[in-house]
Design an enzyme around this catalytic site. Structure first.
Site, mmCIF file in Angstrom:
data_model
loop_
_atom_site.group_PDB
_atom_site.id
_atom_site.type_symbol
_atom_site.label_atom_id
_atom_site.label_comp_id
_atom_site.label_asym_id
_atom_site.label_seq_id
_atom_site.Cartn_x
_atom_site.Cartn_y
_atom_site.Cartn_z
ATOM 1 N N ARG A 102 0.886 -1.171 0.000
ATOM 2 C CA ARG A 102 0.000 0.000 0.000
ATOM 3 C C ARG A 102 0.918 1.213 0.000
ATOM 4 O O ARG A 102 1.707 1.410 0.937
ATOM 5 C CB ARG A 102 -0.905 -0.010 1.227
ATOM 6 C CG ARG A 102 -1.631 1.301 1.420
ATOM 7 C CD ARG A 102 -2.752 1.226 2.413
ATOM 8 N NE ARG A 102 -3.877 0.485 1.846
ATOM 9 C CZ ARG A 102 -5.118 0.505 2.359
ATOM 10 N NH1 ARG A 102 -5.383 1.225 3.429
ATOM 11 N NH2 ARG A 102 -6.087 -0.176 1.787
ATOM 12 N N HIS A 129 -7.368 0.842 -6.492
ATOM 13 C CA HIS A 129 -7.569 -0.062 -5.359
ATOM 14 C C HIS A 129 -8.199 -1.372 -5.884
ATOM 15 O O HIS A 129 -9.346 -1.702 -5.577
ATOM 16 C CB HIS A 129 -8.483 0.610 -4.321
ATOM 17 C CG HIS A 129 -8.430 -0.014 -2.958
ATOM 18 N ND1 HIS A 129 -7.596 -1.073 -2.650
ATOM 19 C CD2 HIS A 129 -9.111 0.268 -1.813
ATOM 20 C CE1 HIS A 129 -7.775 -1.402 -1.380
ATOM 21 N NE2 HIS A 129 -8.682 -0.612 -0.851
ATOM 22 N N GLN A 132 -9.877 -4.206 -3.632
ATOM 23 C CA GLN A 132 -11.179 -3.804 -3.089
ATOM 24 C C GLN A 132 -12.291 -4.125 -4.095
ATOM 25 O O GLN A 132 -13.361 -4.607 -3.741
ATOM 26 C CB GLN A 132 -11.170 -2.296 -2.785
ATOM 27 C CG GLN A 132 -12.507 -1.774 -2.283
ATOM 28 C CD GLN A 132 -12.846 -2.272 -0.880
ATOM 29 O OE1 GLN A 132 -12.012 -2.189 0.000
ATOM 30 N NE2 GLN A 132 -14.054 -2.770 -0.696
ATOM 31 N N ASP A 223 -17.281 6.821 -1.749
ATOM 32 C CA ASP A 223 -16.035 6.655 -0.993
ATOM 33 C C ASP A 223 -15.803 7.976 -0.269
ATOM 34 O O ASP A 223 -16.456 8.990 -0.567
ATOM 35 C CB ASP A 223 -14.889 6.331 -1.970
ATOM 36 C CG ASP A 223 -13.560 6.040 -1.263
ATOM 37 O OD1 ASP A 223 -13.581 5.750 -0.044
ATOM 38 O OD2 ASP A 223 -12.501 6.123 -1.928
ATOM 39 N N CYS A 263 -16.329 1.055 0.354
ATOM 40 C CA CYS A 263 -15.124 0.284 0.677
ATOM 41 C C CYS A 263 -14.757 0.403 2.150
ATOM 42 O O CYS A 263 -14.059 -0.450 2.683
ATOM 43 C CB CYS A 263 -13.964 0.715 -0.213
ATOM 44 S SG CYS A 263 -13.448 2.428 0.024
ATOM 45 N N ARG A 291 -13.406 -8.974 1.591
ATOM 46 C CA ARG A 291 -11.991 -8.655 1.369
ATOM 47 C C ARG A 291 -11.136 -9.887 1.682
ATOM 48 O O ARG A 291 -10.205 -10.209 0.950
ATOM 49 C CB ARG A 291 -11.549 -7.480 2.261
ATOM 50 C CG ARG A 291 -12.141 -6.132 1.892
ATOM 51 C CD ARG A 291 -11.670 -5.645 0.536
ATOM 52 N NE ARG A 291 -10.219 -5.575 0.441
ATOM 53 C CZ ARG A 291 -9.463 -4.560 0.905
ATOM 54 N NH1 ARG A 291 -10.035 -3.532 1.480
ATOM 55 N NH2 ARG A 291 -8.148 -4.585 0.746
HETATM 56 N N1 NVA Z 1 -9.984 6.557 -1.383
HETATM 57 C C1 NVA Z 1 -9.612 6.100 -0.058
HETATM 58 C C2 NVA Z 1 -9.859 4.626 0.067
HETATM 59 C C3 NVA Z 1 -9.586 4.074 1.433
HETATM 60 C C4 NVA Z 1 -9.753 2.580 1.498
HETATM 61 C C5 NVA Z 1 -8.165 6.445 0.206
HETATM 62 O O1 NVA Z 1 -7.332 6.309 -0.710
HETATM 63 O O2 NVA Z 1 -7.841 6.859 1.305
HETATM 64 N N1 CP Z 2 -11.205 -0.463 2.231
HETATM 65 C C1 CP Z 2 -9.946 -0.504 2.703
HETATM 66 O O1 CP Z 2 -8.993 -0.703 1.954
HETATM 67 O O2 CP Z 2 -9.834 -0.341 4.038
HETATM 68 P P1 CP Z 2 -8.505 -0.134 4.872
HETATM 69 O O3 CP Z 2 -7.960 1.222 4.523
HETATM 70 O O4 CP Z 2 -8.927 -0.220 6.298
HETATM 71 O O5 CP Z 2 -7.527 -1.215 4.504
#
Ligand code: NVA
Ligand code: CP
Length: 308
Positions: A102, A129, A132, A223, A263, A291
């Site tokens: 990540r 993502h 997801q 989101d 998500c 997930r």
């Molecule tokens: N768009 C959000 C998704 C979190 C799972 C982010 O990138 O923070």
């Molecule tokens: N949806 C998702 O990726 O959640 P986290 O940021 O908690 O991993």
């Protein structure tokens, strides 16, 4: 050897094959049959951003598959002190069997994958993502909504919106994205999705009217308005996203069998109302559980690809 960096790299058949595998493994898991598809394998999990679901699903997932997960926060490894991605990749991928990252820019993930000796999975970047979306689509399949699927994505043209674009373009369903002006999806990602959509027959509609987008849709999703790394923009974003909350009035425009997906983490009172996220239409916790199953499907599929 294959990586899982973006859905754009995958064919429709491959995506459906991974989803079938995820379903099979979910059924086994529900029966408490923990088949060791990846015995003694180590999954390195590099996190440059926070996570609840991604960390827990991958770590639990690899353990249930017979392996072990290594949680590597960039605060704790030398990457956070400036060791290059390319060196980090060459070191870690000589010791582990698979890596999930990540991070911020997709180019950092690509850099890691370029130097990696083992499959690399995108656990979220600024741009995409994809893991997801595998869980989201599994939830749609379970809800029996695959036929004549119309997804309305309301909110920020961010990594989730981009992954929805790729999924729609690959699988061939209708996707309507409504964002405020100035928060549209990335043009190159959109053009690429439109190109892929020619083959699949997907219908992609981009606009700035959320009610119009939701009308008659069978999935409504959103989101956060403030993604990780954008915390300083919160005040401006909250103002600019006025009118984009998915509330009961908006949901009432959708098809009567429509479900709500998110998500997570969700910010009630911003992108979604308390009533909608807690309603019967909301499958967000089934989606979150998926997930785990989707991640297992991705890992086992990638592991099998080593020998292809
Ligand atoms: N768009 C959000 C998704 C979190 C799972 C982010 O990138 O923070
Ligand atoms: N949806 C998702 O990726 O959640 P986290 O940021 O908690 O991993």
């Amino acid at each position: 050897m294959r990586h899982f960096l973006t859905l754009a790299d995958y064919t429709k058949d491959e995506i459906l094959e991974i989803l079938d595998l995820a379903k099979q493994i979910k059924d086994e898991t529900k029966r408490k049959e923990f088949k060791e598809y990846m015995p003694k394998q180590t999954l390195g999990m590099i996190f440059e951003k926070s996570s609840t679901r991604t960390r827990v699903s991958f770590e639990t997932g690899i353990y249930q598959l017979g392996g072990v997960g290594l949680f590597l926060s960039s605060n704790d490894i030398q990457l956070g002190r400036g060791e290059p991605m390319s060196d980090t990749s060459r070191v870690i991928s000589r010791m582990v069997d698979m890596v999930m990252i990540r991070t911020f820019e997709q180019s950092k993930l690509e850099e890691f994958a370029k130097y990696s000796k083992v499959p690399v999975i995108n656990g979220l970047t600024n741009e995409y993502h994809p893991v997801q979306l595998m869980a989201d689509y599994l939830t749609i399949q379970e809800a029996g909504l695959e036929e004549n699927l119309v997804v309305a994505y309301i909110g920020d043209g961010n990594n989730m919106a981009h992954s929805w674009l790729n999924m729609a373009a690959k699988l061939g369903f209708e996707l309507r994205i409504a964002t405020p002006k100035g928060y549209e999806v990335d043009v190159d990602i959109l053009l690429n999705a439109q190109e892929m959509a020619k083959k699949s027959g997907a219908k992609i509609i981009i606009g700035n009217d959320p009610l119009e987008a939701v009308k008659g849709s069978t999935v409504v999703t959103t989101d956060t308005w403030v993604s990780m790394g954008q915390e300083e923009e919160k005040e401006r974003r909250v103002k600019d996203f006025d009118g984009y909350i998915v509330d009961e009035e908006m949901m009432s425009q959708a098809d009567e069998k429509a479900i709500f997906l998110h998500c997570l983490p969700a910010y009630r009172g911003y992108e979604v109302s308390e009533e909608v996220i807690e309603s019967e239409k909301s499958l967000v916790f089934q989606e979150a559980e998926n997930r785990l199953h989707a991640q297992k499907g991705v890992m086992v599929w990638l592991d099998r690809q080593r020998n292809v």
